[in-house]
Design an enzyme around this catalytic site. Structure first.
Site, PDB file in Angstrom:
ATOM      1  N   ASN A  20     -10.637  -2.865   2.544  1.00  0.00           N
ATOM      2  CA  ASN A  20      -9.847  -3.048   1.163  1.00  0.00           C
ATOM      3  C   ASN A  20     -11.644  -2.422   0.580  1.00  0.00           C
ATOM      4  OD1 ASN A  20      -7.404  -3.720   1.342  1.00  0.00           O
ATOM      5  ND2 ASN A  20      -7.065  -5.806   1.222  1.00  0.00           N
ATOM      6  N   ARG A  25      -2.585  -9.447  11.502  1.00  0.00           N
ATOM      7  CA  ARG A  25      -2.356  -8.296  11.444  1.00  0.00           C
ATOM      8  C   ARG A  25      -2.013  -7.566  12.332  1.00  0.00           C
ATOM      9  NH1 ARG A  25      -7.213  -6.089   8.000  1.00  0.00           N
ATOM     10  NH2 ARG A  25      -6.319  -4.365   7.098  1.00  0.00           N
ATOM     11  N   ARG A  39      -7.364   6.949   3.846  1.00  0.00           N
ATOM     12  CA  ARG A  39      -6.639   6.903   2.797  1.00  0.00           C
ATOM     13  C   ARG A  39      -6.824   5.542   1.980  1.00  0.00           C
ATOM     14  NH1 ARG A  39      -1.044   4.006   2.459  1.00  0.00           N
ATOM     15  NH2 ARG A  39      -0.061   5.348   1.257  1.00  0.00           N
ATOM     16  N   HIS A  54      -4.116   0.683  12.030  1.00  0.00           N
ATOM     17  CA  HIS A  54      -4.086   0.348  12.431  1.00  0.00           C
ATOM     18  C   HIS A  54      -5.442  -0.851  12.794  1.00  0.00           C
ATOM     19  CE1 HIS A  54      -2.297  -3.408  15.033  1.00  0.00           C
ATOM     20  NE2 HIS A  54      -1.688  -2.988  15.833  1.00  0.00           N
ATOM     21  N   ARG A 114       9.082   2.557   9.846  1.00  0.00           N
ATOM     22  CA  ARG A 114       8.404   3.269   8.856  1.00  0.00           C
ATOM     23  C   ARG A 114       8.536   4.853   8.892  1.00  0.00           C
ATOM     24  NH1 ARG A 114       4.324   5.606   6.500  1.00  0.00           N
ATOM     25  NH2 ARG A 114       2.828   4.828   7.875  1.00  0.00           N
ATOM     26  N   HIS A 149       0.723  -1.205  -0.151  1.00  0.00           N
ATOM     27  CA  HIS A 149       0.229  -0.619  -0.090  1.00  0.00           C
ATOM     28  C   HIS A 149       0.594   1.364   0.165  1.00  0.00           C
ATOM     29  CE1 HIS A 149      -3.428  -2.072   0.089  1.00  0.00           C
ATOM     30  NE2 HIS A 149      -3.047  -2.720   1.744  1.00  0.00           N
TER      31      HIS A 149
HETATM   32 FE1  HDE Z   1      -2.236  -4.805   5.215  1.00  0.00          FE
HETATM   33  N1  HDE Z   1      -0.191  -4.158   6.133  1.00  0.00           N
HETATM   34  N2  HDE Z   1      -1.566  -6.677   5.836  1.00  0.00           N
HETATM   35  N3  HDE Z   1      -4.150  -5.893   4.879  1.00  0.00           N
HETATM   36  N4  HDE Z   1      -2.915  -2.848   5.030  1.00  0.00           N
HETATM   37  C1  HDE Z   1      -0.377  -2.569   5.756  1.00  0.00           C
HETATM   38  O1  HDE Z   1       1.115  -1.655   7.524  1.00  0.00           O
HETATM   39  C2  HDE Z   1      -0.285  -7.209   6.455  1.00  0.00           C
HETATM   40  C3  HDE Z   1      -4.396  -6.999   5.189  1.00  0.00           C
HETATM   41  C4  HDE Z   1      -4.480  -2.777   4.711  1.00  0.00           C
HETATM   42  O2  HDE Z   1      -3.125   3.529   3.971  1.00  0.00           O
HETATM   43  C5  HDE Z   1       1.313  -2.382   6.334  1.00  0.00           C
HETATM   44  O3  HDE Z   1       1.417   1.089   8.145  1.00  0.00           O
HETATM   45  C6  HDE Z   1      -0.804  -8.467   7.041  1.00  0.00           C
HETATM   46  C7  HDE Z   1      -6.016  -7.399   4.707  1.00  0.00           C
HETATM   47  C8  HDE Z   1      -4.463  -1.494   3.591  1.00  0.00           C
HETATM   48  O4  HDE Z   1      -2.039   2.900   5.734  1.00  0.00           O
HETATM   49  C9  HDE Z   1       1.134  -3.677   7.257  1.00  0.00           C
HETATM   50  C10 HDE Z   1      -1.734  -8.917   6.690  1.00  0.00           C
HETATM   51  C11 HDE Z   1      -5.998  -6.512   4.573  1.00  0.00           C
HETATM   52  C12 HDE Z   1      -3.309  -0.604   4.558  1.00  0.00           C
HETATM   53  C13 HDE Z   1       0.383  -5.015   6.855  1.00  0.00           C
HETATM   54  C14 HDE Z   1      -2.451  -7.785   5.965  1.00  0.00           C
HETATM   55  C15 HDE Z   1      -5.130  -5.226   4.332  1.00  0.00           C
HETATM   56  C16 HDE Z   1      -2.802  -1.749   4.914  1.00  0.00           C
HETATM   57  C17 HDE Z   1       1.234  -2.463   5.698  1.00  0.00           C
HETATM   58  C18 HDE Z   1      -2.353 -10.398   6.659  1.00  0.00           C
HETATM   59  C19 HDE Z   1      -7.885  -5.581   3.829  1.00  0.00           C
HETATM   60  C20 HDE Z   1      -3.036  -0.051   4.140  1.00  0.00           C
HETATM   61  C21 HDE Z   1       1.839  -0.196   5.929  1.00  0.00           C
HETATM   62  C22 HDE Z   1      -1.606 -10.435   7.868  1.00  0.00           C
HETATM   63  C23 HDE Z   1      -9.006  -5.965   5.546  1.00  0.00           C
HETATM   64  C24 HDE Z   1      -3.158   1.633   5.264  1.00  0.00           C
HETATM   65  C25 HDE Z   1       1.617  -0.363   7.548  1.00  0.00           C
HETATM   66  C26 HDE Z   1      -2.242   3.097   4.996  1.00  0.00           C
HETATM   67  C27 HDE Z   1      -1.019  -1.788   6.048  1.00  0.00           C
HETATM   68  C28 HDE Z   1       0.037  -6.139   6.786  1.00  0.00           C
HETATM   69  C29 HDE Z   1      -3.624  -7.826   4.954  1.00  0.00           C
HETATM   70  C30 HDE Z   1      -5.720  -3.710   3.916  1.00  0.00           C
HETATM   71  C31 HDE Z   1       2.840  -4.205   6.572  1.00  0.00           C
HETATM   72  C32 HDE Z   1       0.847  -8.980   7.968  1.00  0.00           C
HETATM   73  C33 HDE Z   1      -6.822  -8.853   5.172  1.00  0.00           C
HETATM   74  C34 HDE Z   1      -5.430  -0.751   3.160  1.00  0.00           C
HETATM   75  O5  HDE Z   1       1.686  -3.669   7.992  1.00  0.00           O
END
Ligand code: HDE
Length: 711
Positions: free
Chosen positions: A149, A359, A113, A340, A370, A76
């Site tokens: 999402n 997550r 965002r 978060h 970051r 993202h």
């Molecule tokens: Fe994320 N995801 N994600 N994700 N995610 C991040 O956190 C992660 C997942 C989602 O505009 C990171 O701050 C893991 C599902 C959005 O700043 C990170 C897993 C969904 C955004 C991270 C998932 C998301 C992130 C990278 C599997 C939808 C952007 C930067 C367990 C429900 C937020 C950050 C923004 C961002 C990890 C799966 C949505 C690395 C480990 C499911 C919208 O922490």
């Protein structure tokens, strides 16, 4: 009540003001406050002499510049943000005690965002990808982040697989190619050996992955969460965002062209709409599942690769979010915002969804690298609007000056402060879920079925949507180089839908294999047993779910739609002004696209400001095309190859076109001559008819015939 609302709506704005700076009328200084009278020349020993190390003004300026970058998000990375507010329609106290969902007098500030997932920070907006839809609610009880999402399900069932998924979709590590694209070998190698990905994968092949605008996307919390009411009773909930502009996409051909014409297409669209006062709106919906219904479904509600069809559990719309303010500074706000899924407030709680659980760890961890410090919560965009008091201290970039001798609990010297919240004051208590289990490293059998829901999704689409899915698979697999990967994908697609698999196989010029089981699958330890993940036939619980098609939401007319008016000097004032007035009165934006820049003269010798010269713009940046009459104008356009390309492309992308009087000659000089009976082509018809077609977004019935247009 009004006064209260405005007080609440500005609480985050007021909070941010403390850190917002405007240089207007101010003198330039160094970071240490010394006034600066020359920022162009370094201090030298003589006119042509060497630069002196003592030049602290130069040193400071360069040092700060050298350190301006922070690591971009691992996923993202490319995103756009906006401020707004959330208002509740009716108290949801029977489900939750959270103030934002019980107090209808509140206007809770939000920061949202939107993002793509795979690409770098500088990648193009129209990549075929999932879109992030993350909302930070600054509630009176603290921050609640709904980090979702634009698709209701995820690729994997367990957080353990996330690094594998992301490594496979990111550019291949030896050559760092391709940028922001899933159409490559490593992604399909992973997908074809991990059938749990198929549901999200087929959504990514649909038009949902190439939205027309962030403002025209749904949002989903994906996981099942819990809502807890004042009596401590829990209900399961899935969160939905429903855009009031409807759900709309572009075609893949447009997406590819938008990459070149305006890589910032979505970012610009969001910014411009808010600047123009056309505030994007979404209704928040709850799908509520009583505790006792947890096991009533043919799938596990803890499995994040499954959605609950809206026909089985309707979405109740509980409130509305409006985005009404652009950020002041991209880095300070959109880049530094830290979401978060673990930021929840009393009345909202987690479930055991193993993806959600993972997550809960990842998002704090990632901010540490970051944003560089556990003090990221003090960054203005991240801090809550209510007061923060605890015994956490120090670390990089600490902003708060904590008074007093005590930073521990219990203490007597500090009067026991900060004291613990009494239950009545709303301290967070976790839901007391009963747990009686063995420790195991296994996947629940209730997560086994990988095929029913991708099949349900495909079956539920309109024929034009299905066609786009087949074309997307053909494109993506066509970009892969390993035959065994393509074959495996064809075999798997055949389990989802035979017709889909046949179309893709034809496009690839390959046969669908009878089997893909072989020693390789076992040797690589893949979850490759396709049979194991087949749904028992009885599990095809619904024939169709209408809500899965993009067409299920109503459109809100032509508000904020962009219409190109193609002209040259001498265009008919009468035609143009009538059309423009109608479209603009209904909220659309009419841009004059002319054979040259500057101003263009109409038949009444009036000058009109040109929005874009043909040279600097492309048809793919507009929703519809209007060509007024006027012989001189049409003669000039007939000499412009780009004008004809503009018309041909608009036709090819199934958009509405209106032409008046002499413009028919120009239309006849393009592929338009074969489309005069098309239901979204209007020759000397009313502006109202044209507007209706624009509101319908596209005339997909045209698509097959328009395919032959070589634009
Ligand atoms: Fe994320 N995801 N994600 N994700 N995610 C991040 O956190 C992660 C997942 C989602 O505009 C990171 O701050 C893991 C599902 C959005 O700043 C990170 C897993 C969904 C955004 C991270 C998932 C998301 C992130 C990278 C599997 C939808 C952007 C930067 C367990 C429900 C937020 C950050 C923004 C961002 C990890 C799966 C949505 C690395 C480990 C499911 C919208 O922490």
């Amino acid at each position: 009540m009004k006064e209260n609302q405005s007080k609440n709506s500005s609480s985050k704005e007021k909070d941010l003001e403390k850190n917002t700076q405007c240089p207007h009328g101010k003198t330039m200084t160094t970071n240490q406050g010394q006034k600066v009278n020359d920022t162009n020349n370094s201090l030298k020993a003589g006119e042509r002499g060497a630069t002196l190390l003592e030049d602290f003004i130069l040193r400071e300026k360069i040092t700060h510049f050298d350190h301006e970058r922070i690591p971009e998000r691992i996923v993202h990375a490319r995103g756009s943000g906006a401020h707004g507010y959330f208002e509740l329609y009716e108290s949801q106290e029977k489900y939750t005690k959270a103030g934002i969902f019980t107090d209808t007098t509140r206007k809770t500030p939000v920061f949202v965002r939107f993002s793509t997932v795979a690409g770098n920070k500088g990648s193009a907006d129209l990549a075929r990808d999932v879109r992030g839809f993350a909302t930070k609610f600054y509630t009176e009880e603290g921050i609640f982040d709904l980090v979702g999402n634009n698709m209701p399900i995820f690729f994997i069932q367990d957080a353990m697989k996330f690094p594998d998924l992301i490594h496979s979709v990111k550019p291949e590590p030896d050559r760092d190619i391709p940028q922001a694209a899933s159409a490559h070998d490593t992604f399909y190698d992973f997908v074809s050996h991990t059938t749990e990905t198929l549901h999200n994968q087929i959504w990514v092949m649909s038009d949902r992955a190439i939205p027309r605008s962030f403002r025209m996307m749904e949002g989903f919390g994906i996981h099942t969460f819990r809502l807890i009411n004042a009596e401590g009773k829990s209900h399961f909930v899935k969160f939905h965002w429903k855009p009031l502009l409807g759900v709309h996409s572009v075609t893949w051909d447009e997406a590819v062209k938008i990459h070149g014409a305006d890589a910032d297409f979505h970012r610009r669209d969001l910014w411009d709409a808010i600047e123009a006062g056309q505030y994007p709106e979404w209704e928040l919906g709850f799908q509520i599942i009583p505790e006792e219904d947890e096991h009533k479904f043919d799938f596990d509600i803890l499995d994040p690769t499954k959605l609950i069809p809206e026909e089985m559990v309707p979405v109740q719309r509980v409130g509305k979010m409006t985005l009404n303010r652009n950020p002041e500074n991209f880095f300070a706000e959109t880049e530094q915002v830290a979401f978060h899924p673990g930021h929840v407030v009393p009345g909202i709680d987690f479930t055991n969804d193993p993806l959600l659980q993972g997550r809960l760890f990842s998002y704090t961890d990632t901010q540490l690298s970051r944003l560089g410090s556990p003090n990221f919560a003090e960054i203005p965009i991240n801090r809550p609007v209510n007061e923060v008091h605890n015994n956490q201290r120090d670390a990089h970039m600490r902003m708060t000056i904590n008074k007093g001798k005590t930073a521990y609990f219990p203490n007597s010297i500090g009067g026991g402060c900060p004291h613990l919240a009494k239950m009545a004051e709303g301290g967070f208590t976790s839901y007391e879920e009963r747990i009686d289990a063995r420790k195991i490293r296994e996947r629940s059998e209730s997560f086994n079925d990988h095929f029913s829901q991708p099949a349900l999704f495909y079956r539920s689409l309109q024929p034009w949507e299905q066609k786009h899915v087949a074309e997307a698979y053909t494109f993506e697999l066509g970009k892969c180089t390993y035959d065994h990967i393509k074959q495996r994908m064809l075999y798997i697609l055949n389990q989802i839908d035979e017709d889909l698999a046949n179309k893709v196989a034809n496009g690839l010029g390959m046969q669908i294999p009878d089997s893909v089981d072989g020693p390789l699958n076992q040797a690589i330890g893949a979850d490759a047993d396709v049979e194991k993940h087949q749904p028992p036939k009885k599990k095809n619980y619904l024939d169709k779910s209408e809500a899965l098609s993009q067409t299920h939401l109503e459109n809100k007319g032509i508000v904020s739609r962009k219409i190109a008016a193609l002209v040259s000097d001498g265009f008919s004032h009468e035609d143009f002004s009538e059309m423009k007035k109608y479209l603009e009165n209904n909220g659309a934006e009419v841009t004059i696209v002319a054979t040259h820049g500057g101003t263009v003269t109409c038949s009444e010798n009036k000058d009109h400001k040109v929005g874009a010269a043909l040279l600097t713009t492309e048809s793919v940046l507009y929703d519809a095309l209007y060509i007024p009459g006027g012989k001189k104008s049409i003669d000039a356009l007939l000499d412009e190859a780009k004008a004809k390309k503009f018309i041909n492309e608009t036709l090819k992308h199934c958009k509405a076109i209106a032409i008046d009087n002499e413009a028919e000659e120009l239309f006849d000089a393009t592929y338009g001559k074969d489309f005069k009976d098309d239901e979204a082509v209007f020759i000397n018809k009313s502006a109202e008819d044209f507007a209706k077609a624009i509101a319908n977004h596209r005339n997909w019935d045209r698509e097959d015939q328009a395919k032959s247009i070589p634009a």
